[in-house]
Design a protein around this motif. Structure first.
Motif, mmCIF file in Angstrom:
data_model
loop_
_atom_site.group_PDB
_atom_site.id
_atom_site.type_symbol
_atom_site.label_atom_id
_atom_site.label_comp_id
_atom_site.label_asym_id
_atom_site.label_seq_id
_atom_site.Cartn_x
_atom_site.Cartn_y
_atom_site.Cartn_z
ATOM 1 N N CYS A 81 0.844 -1.195 0.000
ATOM 2 C CA CYS A 81 0.000 0.000 0.000
ATOM 3 C C CYS A 81 0.877 1.241 0.000
ATOM 4 C CB CYS A 81 -0.909 -0.005 1.234
ATOM 5 S SG CYS A 81 -1.937 1.473 1.365
ATOM 6 N N LYS A 82 0.577 2.171 -0.888
ATOM 7 C CA LYS A 82 1.370 3.401 -0.962
ATOM 8 C C LYS A 82 0.983 4.386 0.135
ATOM 9 C CE LYS A 82 -1.717 5.199 -4.505
ATOM 10 N NZ LYS A 82 -1.883 5.544 -5.891
ATOM 11 N N HIS A 83 -0.123 4.128 0.847
ATOM 12 C CA HIS A 83 -0.564 5.035 1.907
ATOM 13 C C HIS A 83 0.014 4.664 3.273
ATOM 14 C CE1 HIS A 83 -3.349 6.903 -0.881
ATOM 15 N NE2 HIS A 83 -3.782 5.701 -1.212
ATOM 16 N N CYS A 84 -0.061 3.353 3.609
ATOM 17 C CA CYS A 84 0.396 2.947 4.942
ATOM 18 C C CYS A 84 1.571 1.982 4.914
ATOM 19 C CB CYS A 84 -0.760 2.346 5.729
ATOM 20 S SG CYS A 84 -1.298 0.727 5.112
ATOM 21 N N GLY A 85 1.924 1.445 3.720
ATOM 22 C CA GLY A 85 3.059 0.534 3.617
ATOM 23 C C GLY A 85 2.717 -0.910 3.916
ATOM 24 N N SER A 86 1.462 -1.207 4.187
ATOM 25 C CA SER A 86 1.046 -2.572 4.495
ATOM 26 C C SER A 86 1.093 -3.434 3.242
ATOM 27 C CB SER A 86 -0.374 -2.567 5.067
ATOM 28 O OG SER A 86 -0.839 -3.884 5.218
ATOM 29 N N SER A 87 1.463 -4.706 3.438
ATOM 30 C CA SER A 87 1.462 -5.639 2.316
ATOM 31 C C SER A 87 0.249 -6.555 2.360
ATOM 32 C CB SER A 87 2.750 -6.457 2.315
ATOM 33 O OG SER A 87 2.833 -7.208 3.517
ATOM 34 N N ASP A 88 -0.680 -6.278 3.288
ATOM 35 C CA ASP A 88 -1.909 -7.059 3.406
ATOM 36 C C ASP A 88 -2.955 -6.451 2.458
ATOM 37 O OD1 ASP A 88 -4.226 -7.835 6.126
ATOM 38 O OD2 ASP A 88 -3.814 -8.869 4.244
ATOM 39 N N ASP B 98 -6.096 -7.112 -0.217
ATOM 40 C CA ASP B 98 -7.149 -8.041 -0.616
ATOM 41 C C ASP B 98 -7.562 -7.716 -2.052
ATOM 42 O OD1 ASP B 98 -10.652 -8.419 0.104
ATOM 43 O OD2 ASP B 98 -9.224 -9.967 -0.511
ATOM 44 N N VAL B 99 -7.329 -8.667 -2.954
ATOM 45 C CA VAL B 99 -7.730 -8.514 -4.356
ATOM 46 C C VAL B 99 -8.971 -9.363 -4.569
ATOM 47 C CG1 VAL B 99 -7.053 -8.826 -6.752
ATOM 48 C CG2 VAL B 99 -5.359 -8.129 -5.068
ATOM 49 N N ASP B 100 -10.077 -8.712 -4.903
ATOM 50 C CA ASP B 100 -11.337 -9.406 -5.144
ATOM 51 C C ASP B 100 -11.636 -9.357 -6.638
ATOM 52 O OD1 ASP B 100 -14.604 -9.282 -3.541
ATOM 53 O OD2 ASP B 100 -13.918 -10.399 -5.288
ATOM 54 N N GLN B 101 -11.466 -10.491 -7.324
ATOM 55 C CA GLN B 101 -11.693 -10.556 -8.771
ATOM 56 C C GLN B 101 -13.158 -10.337 -9.119
ATOM 57 O OE1 GLN B 101 -9.374 -10.668 -11.051
ATOM 58 N NE2 GLN B 101 -7.673 -10.965 -9.642
ATOM 59 N N ALA B 102 -14.061 -10.776 -8.253
ATOM 60 C CA ALA B 102 -15.492 -10.623 -8.533
ATOM 61 C C ALA B 102 -15.892 -9.149 -8.554
ATOM 62 C CB ALA B 102 -16.314 -11.380 -7.499
ATOM 63 N N ARG B 103 -15.396 -8.377 -7.618
ATOM 64 C CA ARG B 103 -15.705 -6.936 -7.577
ATOM 65 C C ARG B 103 -14.795 -6.145 -8.491
ATOM 66 N NH1 ARG B 103 -15.292 -7.227 -1.676
ATOM 67 N NH2 ARG B 103 -13.424 -5.987 -2.019
ATOM 68 N N GLY B 104 -13.625 -6.709 -8.793
ATOM 69 C CA GLY B 104 -12.669 -6.029 -9.654
ATOM 70 C C GLY B 104 -11.907 -4.936 -8.948
ATOM 71 N N ASP B 105 -11.539 -5.172 -7.665
ATOM 72 C CA ASP B 105 -10.796 -4.142 -6.956
ATOM 73 C C ASP B 105 -9.730 -4.755 -6.052
ATOM 74 O OD1 ASP B 105 -13.373 -3.317 -4.455
ATOM 75 O OD2 ASP B 105 -12.250 -5.150 -4.805
ATOM 76 N N ALA B 106 -8.827 -3.880 -5.581
ATOM 77 C CA ALA B 106 -7.792 -4.264 -4.628
ATOM 78 C C ALA B 106 -7.836 -3.263 -3.483
ATOM 79 C CB ALA B 106 -6.424 -4.262 -5.286
ATOM 80 N N VAL B 107 -7.972 -3.785 -2.237
ATOM 81 C CA VAL B 107 -8.140 -2.927 -1.061
ATOM 82 C C VAL B 107 -7.062 -3.266 -0.038
ATOM 83 C CG1 VAL B 107 -9.721 -2.277 0.798
ATOM 84 C CG2 VAL B 107 -10.630 -2.845 -1.456
ATOM 85 N N CYS B 108 -6.470 -2.215 0.549
ATOM 86 C CA CYS B 108 -5.494 -2.396 1.621
ATOM 87 C C CYS B 108 -6.257 -2.764 2.886
ATOM 88 C CB CYS B 108 -4.697 -1.124 1.842
ATOM 89 S SG CYS B 108 -3.597 -1.219 3.280
ATOM 90 N N MET B 109 -5.889 -3.878 3.512
ATOM 91 C CA MET B 109 -6.559 -4.323 4.731
ATOM 92 C C MET B 109 -6.073 -3.534 5.945
ATOM 93 S SD MET B 109 -8.616 -6.375 3.449
ATOM 94 C CE MET B 109 -9.399 -7.165 4.817
ATOM 95 N N GLY B 110 -4.942 -2.846 5.825
ATOM 96 C CA GLY B 110 -4.400 -2.053 6.936
ATOM 97 C C GLY B 110 -5.130 -0.723 7.108
ATOM 98 N N GLY C 14 -7.573 0.479 4.617
ATOM 99 C CA GLY C 14 -8.861 0.499 3.916
ATOM 100 C C GLY C 14 -8.851 1.247 2.594
ATOM 101 N N SER C 15 -7.699 1.695 2.136
ATOM 102 C CA SER C 15 -7.615 2.424 0.857
ATOM 103 C C SER C 15 -7.883 1.479 -0.309
ATOM 104 C CB SER C 15 -6.235 3.031 0.674
ATOM 105 O OG SER C 15 -5.994 4.010 1.641
ATOM 106 N N VAL C 16 -8.639 1.979 -1.275
ATOM 107 C CA VAL C 16 -8.857 1.231 -2.518
ATOM 108 C C VAL C 16 -7.671 1.528 -3.422
ATOM 109 C CG1 VAL C 16 -10.349 0.896 -4.510
ATOM 110 C CG2 VAL C 16 -11.363 1.362 -2.278
#
Length: 171
Positions: free
Chosen positions: A6-13, A15-27, A29-31
């Protein structure tokens, strides 16, 4: 999970959801990505029996601001393909014309006829050799050169009386 950071918090956690078509930082919450395009291509049949690619064209440079669907899918890639088609046609017309000892003006005119045929979609479903020969033959008739259709069929090694060849010489 992904190997992204994540470029905002540096977290590597991530979540890539293929069904929704997005990637969200779990640390935090940034899309990080939305509208992720899948690598699959889907084709649908048109009413006239043709096929059409469905999806978005995504440039490798990321410069496409307004992705398009359907026919627009080919517009981003079509210019490169069309340039190659025109380059091959020019070379082939020059080769055929030189075998007939035609001057450069006639060859340029034949190439212009080919470009007009291509722009009007008159080349679809026809052999490219026949289309280029037809363009040369058209120049022969308009410029009054002493060449006959038989000369072109000899060079292409096709029977000029065959119905398929005759049909390709008609626009």
């Amino acid at each position: 999970m992904s190997s992204r950071v994540c470029k905002h918090c540096g977290s590597s956690d991530i979540d890539v959801d293929q069904a929704r078509g997005d990637a969200v930082c779990m640390g935090c919450g940034s899309v990080l990505e939305d509208n992720i395009i899948v690598s699959e291509v889907e084709f649908v049949e048109t009413g006239g029996g043709g096929s059409l690619a469905v999806g978005q064209f995504v440039s490798s440079e990321g410069g496409l601001k307004n992705p398009t669907f359907g026919d627009g899918h080919f517009s981003g890639m079509g210019s490169e393909s069309r340039a190659q088609t025109l380059q091959r046609a020019k070379q082939h017309i020059n080769t055929l014309g030189h075998q007939l000892q035609m001057n450069q003006h006639c060859l340029d005119t034949a190439f212009n006829f080919y470009k007009m045929a291509l722009n009007k979609s008159l080349t679809r479903g026809r052999k490219s050799d026949h289309i280029m020969a037809a363009c040369i033959y058209l120049v022969c008739r308009t410029e009054g050169t002493p060449h006959m259709l038989l000369d072109l069929s000899d060079i292409l090694q096709v029977c000029y009386q065959c119905s398929a060849v005759k049909n390709d010489f008609k626009f």
